[in-house]
Design an enzyme around this catalytic site. Structure first.
Site, PDB file in Angstrom:
ATOM      1  N   HIS A  96      43.191  57.026 -56.564  1.00 10.83           N
ATOM      2  CA  HIS A  96      42.007  57.223 -55.720  1.00 10.83           C
ATOM      3  C   HIS A  96      42.337  57.516 -54.252  1.00 10.83           C
ATOM      4  O   HIS A  96      41.666  57.030 -53.339  1.00 10.83           O
ATOM      5  CB  HIS A  96      41.091  56.011 -55.813  1.00 10.83           C
ATOM      6  CG  HIS A  96      40.392  55.871 -57.134  1.00 10.83           C
ATOM      7  ND1 HIS A  96      40.148  56.938 -57.964  1.00 10.83           N
ATOM      8  CD2 HIS A  96      39.883  54.775 -57.772  1.00 10.83           C
ATOM      9  CE1 HIS A  96      39.514  56.522 -59.057  1.00 10.83           C
ATOM     10  NE2 HIS A  96      39.349  55.214 -58.965  1.00 10.83           N
ATOM     11  N   ASP A 112      37.160  52.977 -70.231  1.00  6.83           N
ATOM     12  CA  ASP A 112      37.791  53.549 -69.035  1.00  6.83           C
ATOM     13  C   ASP A 112      38.521  54.786 -69.500  1.00  6.83           C
ATOM     14  O   ASP A 112      39.749  54.816 -69.601  1.00  6.83           O
ATOM     15  CB  ASP A 112      38.735  52.546 -68.378  1.00  6.83           C
ATOM     16  CG  ASP A 112      39.191  53.000 -66.987  1.00  6.83           C
ATOM     17  OD1 ASP A 112      38.696  54.041 -66.518  1.00  6.83           O
ATOM     18  OD2 ASP A 112      40.035  52.311 -66.393  1.00  6.83           O
ATOM     19  N   HIS A 131      32.094  57.333 -56.662  1.00 11.34           N
ATOM     20  CA  HIS A 131      32.420  56.157 -57.465  1.00 11.34           C
ATOM     21  C   HIS A 131      31.250  55.164 -57.498  1.00 11.34           C
ATOM     22  O   HIS A 131      31.459  53.958 -57.363  1.00 11.34           O
ATOM     23  CB  HIS A 131      33.682  55.485 -56.923  1.00 11.34           C
ATOM     24  CG  HIS A 131      34.463  54.720 -57.950  1.00 11.34           C
ATOM     25  ND1 HIS A 131      34.043  53.513 -58.451  1.00 11.34           N
ATOM     26  CD2 HIS A 131      35.634  55.004 -58.577  1.00 11.34           C
ATOM     27  CE1 HIS A 131      34.927  53.065 -59.326  1.00 11.34           C
ATOM     28  NE2 HIS A 131      35.899  53.961 -59.433  1.00 11.34           N
ATOM     29  N   SER A 132      30.048  55.654 -57.718  1.00 10.28           N
ATOM     30  CA  SER A 132      28.895  54.760 -57.834  1.00 10.28           C
ATOM     31  C   SER A 132      28.911  54.033 -59.172  1.00 10.28           C
ATOM     32  O   SER A 132      29.263  54.601 -60.210  1.00 10.28           O
ATOM     33  CB  SER A 132      27.587  55.545 -57.715  1.00 10.28           C
ATOM     34  OG  SER A 132      27.365  55.942 -56.370  1.00 10.28           O
ATOM     35  N   TYR A 133      28.516  52.759 -59.113  1.00  7.73           N
ATOM     36  CA  TYR A 133      28.291  51.945 -60.303  1.00  7.73           C
ATOM     37  C   TYR A 133      26.789  51.907 -60.564  1.00  7.73           C
ATOM     38  O   TYR A 133      26.028  51.383 -59.745  1.00  7.73           O
ATOM     39  CB  TYR A 133      28.788  50.515 -60.102  1.00  7.73           C
ATOM     40  CG  TYR A 133      30.279  50.359 -60.004  1.00  7.73           C
ATOM     41  CD1 TYR A 133      31.003  49.802 -61.060  1.00  7.73           C
ATOM     42  CD2 TYR A 133      30.961  50.732 -58.860  1.00  7.73           C
ATOM     43  CE1 TYR A 133      32.376  49.623 -60.968  1.00  7.73           C
ATOM     44  CE2 TYR A 133      32.330  50.560 -58.754  1.00  7.73           C
ATOM     45  CZ  TYR A 133      33.038  50.011 -59.810  1.00  7.73           C
ATOM     46  OH  TYR A 133      34.399  49.840 -59.713  1.00  7.73           O
ATOM     47  N   GLU A 154      32.256  59.402 -63.383  1.00  7.46           N
ATOM     48  CA  GLU A 154      32.963  60.079 -62.301  1.00  7.46           C
ATOM     49  C   GLU A 154      33.326  61.494 -62.737  1.00  7.46           C
ATOM     50  O   GLU A 154      34.253  61.692 -63.522  1.00  7.46           O
ATOM     51  CB  GLU A 154      34.218  59.291 -61.927  1.00  7.46           C
ATOM     52  CG  GLU A 154      33.943  57.840 -61.563  1.00  7.46           C
ATOM     53  CD  GLU A 154      35.182  56.976 -61.661  1.00  7.46           C
ATOM     54  OE1 GLU A 154      36.173  57.272 -60.949  1.00  7.46           O
ATOM     55  OE2 GLU A 154      35.178  56.023 -62.464  1.00  7.46           O
ATOM     56  N   ASN A 184      41.278  59.181 -59.336  1.00  5.76           N
ATOM     57  CA  ASN A 184      42.022  58.712 -60.501  1.00  5.76           C
ATOM     58  C   ASN A 184      43.522  58.623 -60.192  1.00  5.76           C
ATOM     59  O   ASN A 184      43.919  58.610 -59.029  1.00  5.76           O
ATOM     60  CB  ASN A 184      41.740  59.565 -61.739  1.00  5.76           C
ATOM     61  CG  ASN A 184      41.514  58.725 -62.981  1.00  5.76           C
ATOM     62  OD1 ASN A 184      42.322  57.877 -63.313  1.00  5.76           O
ATOM     63  ND2 ASN A 184      40.401  58.959 -63.654  1.00  5.76           N
TER      64      ASN A 184
END
Length: 331
Positions: free
Chosen positions: A102, A237, A172-174, A296, A76
Protein backbone atom coordinates in the site's frame (compact mmCIF):
# COMPACT_ATOMS: atom_id res chain seq x y z
CA UNK A 1 -18.63 23.25 2.21
CA UNK A 2 -15.17 23.15 3.79
CA UNK A 3 -14.47 22.91 7.50
CA UNK A 4 -11.54 22.11 9.79
CA UNK A 5 -11.12 18.48 10.86
CA UNK A 6 -8.23 19.21 13.22
CA UNK A 7 -4.46 18.90 13.01
CA UNK A 8 -2.00 16.06 12.59
CA UNK A 9 0.51 15.17 15.30
CA UNK A 10 2.98 17.39 13.42
CA UNK A 11 0.57 20.34 13.44
CA UNK A 12 -0.58 20.20 9.81
CA UNK A 13 -4.14 21.43 9.26
CA UNK A 14 -6.66 18.93 7.88
CA UNK A 15 -9.89 19.96 6.20
CA UNK A 16 -13.12 18.14 5.47
CA UNK A 17 -15.12 18.86 2.33
CA UNK A 18 -18.84 18.09 2.55
CA UNK A 19 -20.59 16.99 -0.64
CA UNK A 20 -24.34 16.74 -1.20
CA UNK A 21 -26.44 15.57 -4.12
CA UNK A 22 -30.08 14.55 -3.90
CA UNK A 23 -30.50 12.15 -0.98
CA UNK A 24 -26.78 11.40 -0.69
CA UNK A 25 -24.03 13.18 1.23
CA UNK A 26 -20.43 12.49 2.20
CA UNK A 27 -17.34 14.00 3.78
CA UNK A 28 -13.85 13.89 2.24
CA UNK A 29 -10.69 14.63 4.26
CA UNK A 30 -7.51 16.20 2.93
CA UNK A 31 -5.62 13.73 5.14
CA UNK A 32 -5.18 10.65 2.98
CA UNK A 33 -8.04 11.73 0.72
CA UNK A 34 -10.18 9.79 3.19
CA UNK A 35 -13.88 9.13 2.59
CA UNK A 36 -14.85 9.79 6.21
CA UNK A 37 -18.62 9.32 5.89
CA UNK A 38 -21.17 8.42 3.24
CA UNK A 39 -24.87 8.73 3.99
CA UNK A 40 -27.38 6.73 1.97
CA UNK A 41 -31.15 6.47 2.67
CA UNK A 42 -32.40 3.03 3.66
CA UNK A 43 -35.74 1.40 2.85
CA UNK A 44 -37.40 3.46 5.61
CA UNK A 45 -35.93 6.75 4.41
CA UNK A 46 -33.44 6.92 7.29
CA UNK A 47 -29.95 8.18 6.41
CA UNK A 48 -27.37 5.45 7.04
CA UNK A 49 -23.61 6.05 7.15
CA UNK A 50 -22.27 3.05 5.23
CA UNK A 51 -18.49 3.49 5.67
CA UNK A 52 -16.32 2.89 8.72
CA UNK A 53 -14.19 5.74 9.99
CA UNK A 54 -12.66 7.66 12.87
CA UNK A 55 -13.58 10.84 14.75
CA UNK A 56 -10.24 12.64 14.55
CA UNK A 57 -7.01 12.94 12.60
CA UNK A 58 -4.83 11.29 15.25
CA UNK A 59 -6.88 8.10 15.00
CA UNK A 60 -6.37 8.07 11.24
CA UNK A 61 -2.63 8.51 11.81
CA UNK A 62 -2.22 5.83 14.47
CA UNK A 63 -4.94 3.21 14.12
CA UNK A 64 -5.17 0.34 11.68
CA UNK A 65 -7.05 -0.17 8.47
CA UNK A 66 -6.23 2.82 6.23
CA UNK A 67 -9.97 3.46 6.46
CA UNK A 68 -11.43 5.28 3.49
CA UNK A 69 -8.03 6.42 2.23
CA UNK A 70 -6.55 6.76 -1.24
CA UNK A 71 -3.82 4.14 -1.63
CA UNK A 72 -0.68 4.70 -3.71
CA UNK A 73 1.71 4.68 -5.36
CA UNK A 74 0.97 1.00 -5.49
CA UNK A 75 -2.04 -0.60 -3.83
CA UNK A 76 -1.58 -4.09 -2.42
CA UNK A 77 1.69 -6.03 -2.13
CA UNK A 78 5.01 -6.07 -3.95
CA UNK A 79 7.09 -9.12 -3.05
CA UNK A 80 10.39 -8.48 -1.25
CA UNK A 81 9.83 -4.75 -1.82
CA UNK A 82 11.49 -5.06 -5.20
CA UNK A 83 10.64 -4.89 -8.90
CA UNK A 84 12.50 -4.60 -12.18
CA UNK A 85 11.62 -2.11 -14.89
CA UNK A 86 13.52 -1.86 -18.20
CA UNK A 87 16.42 -3.83 -16.79
CA UNK A 88 16.83 -1.77 -13.61
CA UNK A 89 15.90 -3.06 -10.16
CA UNK A 90 14.11 -0.73 -7.75
CA UNK A 91 14.19 -1.31 -4.01
CA UNK A 92 11.10 -0.12 -2.14
CA UNK A 93 10.43 0.38 1.54
CA UNK A 94 9.43 -2.85 3.28
CA UNK A 95 6.56 -2.26 5.65
CA UNK A 96 4.92 -5.70 5.87
CA UNK A 97 7.67 -8.11 6.88
CA UNK A 98 9.99 -8.45 3.86
CA UNK A 99 7.34 -7.04 1.51
CA UNK A 100 6.03 -3.65 0.43
CA UNK A 101 2.32 -2.90 0.83
CA UNK A 102 0.00 0.00 0.00
CA UNK A 103 2.72 2.50 -0.93
CA UNK A 104 5.09 1.99 1.97
CA UNK A 105 5.75 3.65 5.29
CA UNK A 106 4.25 6.96 4.21
CA UNK A 107 1.99 6.16 1.32
CA UNK A 108 -0.66 8.44 -0.13
CA UNK A 109 -2.99 7.44 2.73
CA UNK A 110 -0.70 9.33 5.15
CA UNK A 111 -0.19 12.48 3.10
CA UNK A 112 -2.03 15.80 3.16
CA UNK A 113 -3.72 16.31 -0.20
CA UNK A 114 -4.36 19.70 -1.78
CA UNK A 115 -7.85 20.85 -2.71
CA UNK A 116 -7.64 21.75 -6.40
CA UNK A 117 -11.28 22.71 -6.69
CA UNK A 118 -14.68 21.91 -5.25
CA UNK A 119 -18.38 22.40 -5.78
CA UNK A 120 -21.51 21.37 -3.92
CA UNK A 121 -21.21 17.83 -5.27
CA UNK A 122 -17.53 17.29 -6.17
CA UNK A 123 -13.98 17.87 -4.99
CA UNK A 124 -10.66 17.37 -6.75
CA UNK A 125 -7.62 16.53 -4.61
CA UNK A 126 -4.02 16.62 -5.82
CA UNK A 127 -0.67 15.35 -4.63
CA UNK A 128 2.93 15.50 -5.81
CA UNK A 129 5.05 12.42 -5.13
CA UNK A 130 8.80 13.02 -5.49
CA UNK A 131 11.24 10.88 -7.44
CA UNK A 132 12.61 8.23 -5.06
CA UNK A 133 9.75 8.50 -2.56
CA UNK A 134 9.43 5.08 -0.86
CA UNK A 135 11.84 3.89 -3.57
CA UNK A 136 9.64 4.58 -6.61
CA UNK A 137 11.12 6.24 -9.70
CA UNK A 138 9.76 9.46 -11.17
CA UNK A 139 8.14 12.65 -10.02
CA UNK A 140 4.43 11.85 -10.10
CA UNK A 141 1.48 14.23 -10.18
CA UNK A 142 -1.76 12.66 -8.95
CA UNK A 143 -5.35 13.87 -8.96
CA UNK A 144 -8.42 12.18 -7.58
CA UNK A 145 -11.88 13.63 -8.13
CA UNK A 146 -14.80 12.60 -5.94
CA UNK A 147 -18.17 13.28 -7.55
CA UNK A 148 -21.45 12.65 -5.76
CA UNK A 149 -24.33 11.92 -8.12
CA UNK A 150 -28.02 11.32 -7.51
CA UNK A 151 -27.40 7.60 -7.05
CA UNK A 152 -23.78 7.18 -6.00
CA UNK A 153 -20.18 8.27 -5.61
CA UNK A 154 -17.62 8.26 -8.44
CA UNK A 155 -13.85 8.42 -8.04
CA UNK A 156 -11.74 9.49 -11.03
CA UNK A 157 -8.01 8.78 -10.72
CA UNK A 158 -5.41 10.57 -12.85
CA UNK A 159 -1.59 10.42 -12.71
CA UNK A 160 1.46 11.44 -14.76
CA UNK A 161 5.16 10.76 -14.20
CA UNK A 162 8.35 12.27 -15.63
CA UNK A 163 10.00 8.82 -15.59
CA UNK A 164 8.83 5.33 -16.34
CA UNK A 165 7.35 3.92 -13.13
CA UNK A 166 4.52 1.79 -11.77
CA UNK A 167 1.16 3.11 -10.57
CA UNK A 168 -1.80 1.41 -8.93
CA UNK A 169 -4.29 3.63 -7.11
CA UNK A 170 -7.41 2.63 -5.20
CA UNK A 171 -9.68 3.62 -2.33
CA UNK A 172 -9.63 1.58 0.89
CA UNK A 173 -13.13 2.22 2.26
CA UNK A 174 -14.71 -0.37 4.53
CA UNK A 175 -18.41 -0.68 3.72
CA UNK A 176 -21.15 -1.95 6.00
CA UNK A 177 -24.49 -1.45 4.26
CA UNK A 178 -26.33 -2.11 7.51
CA UNK A 179 -24.61 0.99 8.87
CA UNK A 180 -21.09 1.39 10.22
CA UNK A 181 -20.78 -0.13 13.67
CA UNK A 182 -23.91 -2.24 13.13
CA UNK A 183 -22.35 -5.66 13.58
CA UNK A 184 -20.36 -7.67 11.06
CA UNK A 185 -20.91 -8.05 7.33
CA UNK A 186 -21.52 -11.79 7.60
CA UNK A 187 -25.17 -11.33 6.59
CA UNK A 188 -24.30 -9.28 3.50
CA UNK A 189 -25.09 -10.76 0.10
CA UNK A 190 -22.17 -10.35 -2.31
CA UNK A 191 -21.75 -10.92 -6.03
CA UNK A 192 -18.31 -10.66 -7.67
CA UNK A 193 -18.66 -10.65 -11.45
CA UNK A 194 -15.55 -12.68 -12.18
CA UNK A 195 -14.71 -16.26 -13.11
CA UNK A 196 -10.93 -15.97 -12.47
CA UNK A 197 -8.74 -15.15 -9.50
CA UNK A 198 -5.03 -14.85 -8.83
CA UNK A 199 -3.89 -17.75 -6.66
CA UNK A 200 -2.15 -16.71 -3.44
CA UNK A 201 0.75 -18.43 -1.76
CA UNK A 202 2.77 -17.47 1.29
CA UNK A 203 2.47 -13.97 2.80
CA UNK A 204 -0.68 -13.44 0.67
CA UNK A 205 1.47 -13.00 -2.42
CA UNK A 206 0.27 -14.26 -5.82
CA UNK A 207 2.01 -17.32 -7.22
CA UNK A 208 1.44 -16.13 -10.77
CA UNK A 209 -1.26 -18.72 -11.45
CA UNK A 210 -4.63 -17.47 -12.67
CA UNK A 211 -7.32 -20.01 -11.80
CA UNK A 212 -11.03 -20.49 -12.28
CA UNK A 213 -13.35 -19.82 -9.35
CA UNK A 214 -15.52 -22.73 -10.47
CA UNK A 215 -16.11 -25.17 -7.62
CA UNK A 216 -14.22 -23.06 -5.06
CA UNK A 217 -15.37 -20.91 -2.10
CA UNK A 218 -14.32 -17.89 -4.18
CA UNK A 219 -17.15 -18.40 -6.66
CA UNK A 220 -19.43 -15.43 -6.03
CA UNK A 221 -20.82 -15.06 -9.54
CA UNK A 222 -24.29 -15.35 -8.05
CA UNK A 223 -25.24 -13.25 -4.99
CA UNK A 224 -24.56 -15.18 -1.80
CA UNK A 225 -24.68 -14.53 1.91
CA UNK A 226 -20.99 -14.64 2.74
CA UNK A 227 -21.05 -15.48 6.47
CA UNK A 228 -20.79 -19.26 6.20
CA UNK A 229 -17.76 -19.06 3.92
CA UNK A 230 -16.16 -16.38 6.09
CA UNK A 231 -16.51 -18.50 9.20
CA UNK A 232 -15.29 -21.63 7.45
CA UNK A 233 -12.27 -20.13 5.69
CA UNK A 234 -11.41 -17.13 7.89
CA UNK A 235 -12.80 -14.47 5.58
CA UNK A 236 -11.99 -13.16 2.11
CA UNK A 237 -8.80 -11.41 1.02
CA UNK A 238 -8.72 -12.30 -2.65
CA UNK A 239 -8.03 -10.68 -5.99
CA UNK A 240 -10.39 -11.25 -8.92
CA UNK A 241 -9.75 -10.43 -12.57
CA UNK A 242 -12.52 -8.47 -14.29
CA UNK A 243 -13.88 -8.64 -17.82
CA UNK A 244 -16.81 -6.27 -17.39
CA UNK A 245 -17.33 -2.83 -15.87
CA UNK A 246 -20.00 -4.26 -13.55
CA UNK A 247 -17.56 -5.63 -10.99
CA UNK A 248 -19.58 -6.40 -7.88
CA UNK A 249 -22.90 -6.08 -6.09
CA UNK A 250 -23.48 -6.01 -2.33
CA UNK A 251 -26.66 -5.89 -0.25
CA UNK A 252 -27.15 -5.09 3.43
CA UNK A 253 -30.30 -7.00 4.46
CA UNK A 254 -31.07 -4.92 7.56
CA UNK A 255 -31.40 -1.69 5.57
CA UNK A 256 -32.25 -2.97 2.10
CA UNK A 257 -29.41 -0.87 0.68
CA UNK A 258 -27.72 -2.34 -2.39
CA UNK A 259 -24.43 -1.14 -3.85
CA UNK A 260 -23.08 -1.79 -7.34
CA UNK A 261 -19.35 -1.38 -8.00
CA UNK A 262 -18.69 -0.21 -11.55
CA UNK A 263 -15.11 0.21 -12.75
CA UNK A 264 -12.75 0.17 -15.71
CA UNK A 265 -9.95 -1.31 -13.57
CA UNK A 266 -8.70 -4.79 -14.53
CA UNK A 267 -9.08 -6.35 -11.06
CA UNK A 268 -10.75 -6.05 -7.68
CA UNK A 269 -9.55 -7.08 -4.22
CA UNK A 270 -12.34 -8.35 -1.97
CA UNK A 271 -11.38 -8.06 1.70
CA UNK A 272 -13.62 -8.69 4.71
CA UNK A 273 -11.55 -6.94 7.40
CA UNK A 274 -10.13 -10.20 8.70
CA UNK A 275 -7.28 -8.41 10.47
CA UNK A 276 -9.11 -5.33 11.72
CA UNK A 277 -8.32 -4.77 15.40
CA UNK A 278 -10.97 -4.22 18.07
CA UNK A 279 -11.29 -0.46 18.49
CA UNK A 280 -13.64 2.47 18.84
CA UNK A 281 -14.63 4.22 15.65
CA UNK A 282 -16.66 7.34 14.92
CA UNK A 283 -19.89 7.99 16.81
CA UNK A 284 -18.70 5.61 19.56
CA UNK A 285 -19.11 2.57 17.30
CA UNK A 286 -17.15 -0.58 18.04
CA UNK A 287 -15.19 -2.06 15.16
CA UNK A 288 -13.31 -5.32 14.83
CA UNK A 289 -12.88 -8.38 12.69
CA UNK A 290 -15.40 -8.52 9.80
CA UNK A 291 -16.96 -5.13 10.68
CA UNK A 292 -16.79 -4.04 7.06
CA UNK A 293 -15.81 -5.15 3.57
CA UNK A 294 -13.51 -3.56 1.03
CA UNK A 295 -13.92 -3.71 -2.74
CA UNK A 296 -10.61 -2.27 -3.93
CA UNK A 297 -10.59 -1.73 -7.69
CA UNK A 298 -6.99 -1.92 -8.91
CA UNK A 299 -4.30 -3.82 -10.77
CA UNK A 300 -3.28 -7.24 -9.47
CA UNK A 301 -1.06 -7.58 -6.40
CA UNK A 302 2.66 -7.78 -7.21
CA UNK A 303 1.91 -7.20 -10.89
CA UNK A 304 5.33 -5.55 -11.56
CA UNK A 305 6.85 -8.99 -10.88
CA UNK A 306 4.30 -10.94 -12.93
CA UNK A 307 4.29 -10.18 -16.68
CA UNK A 308 1.31 -12.55 -17.02
CA UNK A 309 -0.86 -10.00 -15.12
CA UNK A 310 -2.23 -6.76 -16.60
CA UNK A 311 0.61 -4.24 -16.64
CA UNK A 312 0.69 -1.44 -14.05
CA UNK A 313 3.62 0.29 -15.74
CA UNK A 314 3.11 4.03 -16.29
CA UNK A 315 5.41 5.34 -19.01
CA UNK A 316 6.82 8.84 -19.08
CA UNK A 317 4.37 11.07 -20.96
CA UNK A 318 1.50 8.60 -20.67
CA UNK A 319 -1.58 9.01 -18.52
CA UNK A 320 -2.87 6.78 -15.76
CA UNK A 321 -6.65 7.15 -15.70
CA UNK A 322 -9.28 5.01 -14.01
CA UNK A 323 -12.83 5.46 -12.79
CA UNK A 324 -14.77 3.60 -10.12
CA UNK A 325 -18.37 4.26 -9.09
CA UNK A 326 -20.32 3.02 -6.09
CA UNK A 327 -23.98 3.10 -7.10
CA UNK A 328 -26.72 2.72 -4.47
CA UNK A 329 -30.29 1.57 -4.77
CA UNK A 330 -32.98 -0.18 -2.74
CA UNK A 331 -34.37 -3.62 -3.46
Amino acid sequence: MRTSFGKTSEGAEVEMVFLEKGDLSCGILTYGGVLQNLYVPDSSGFDVDVVLGYENVIDYETRSGRMGAIIGRFANRIAEGRFELDGKTYELSRNRGPDHIHGGNKGFDKRIWNIEGSSESSVTLSLQSADGEEGYPGNMDVRVKYTLGDSGLTMDYLAHSDRDTVCNLTNHSYFNLNGHGNGTVEDHHVMINSDRHTVFGGRSLPTGEIASVEGTPLDLREPRAIGTRMRRYGGFDNNYLLDDIMAAKVKGPKTGIEMDVVTDCPAIQFYTANGLKEMEGKDGARYGKWSGLCLETQYCPDSPNHPEFPSAVLRKGDEYRHRTSYIFNLE
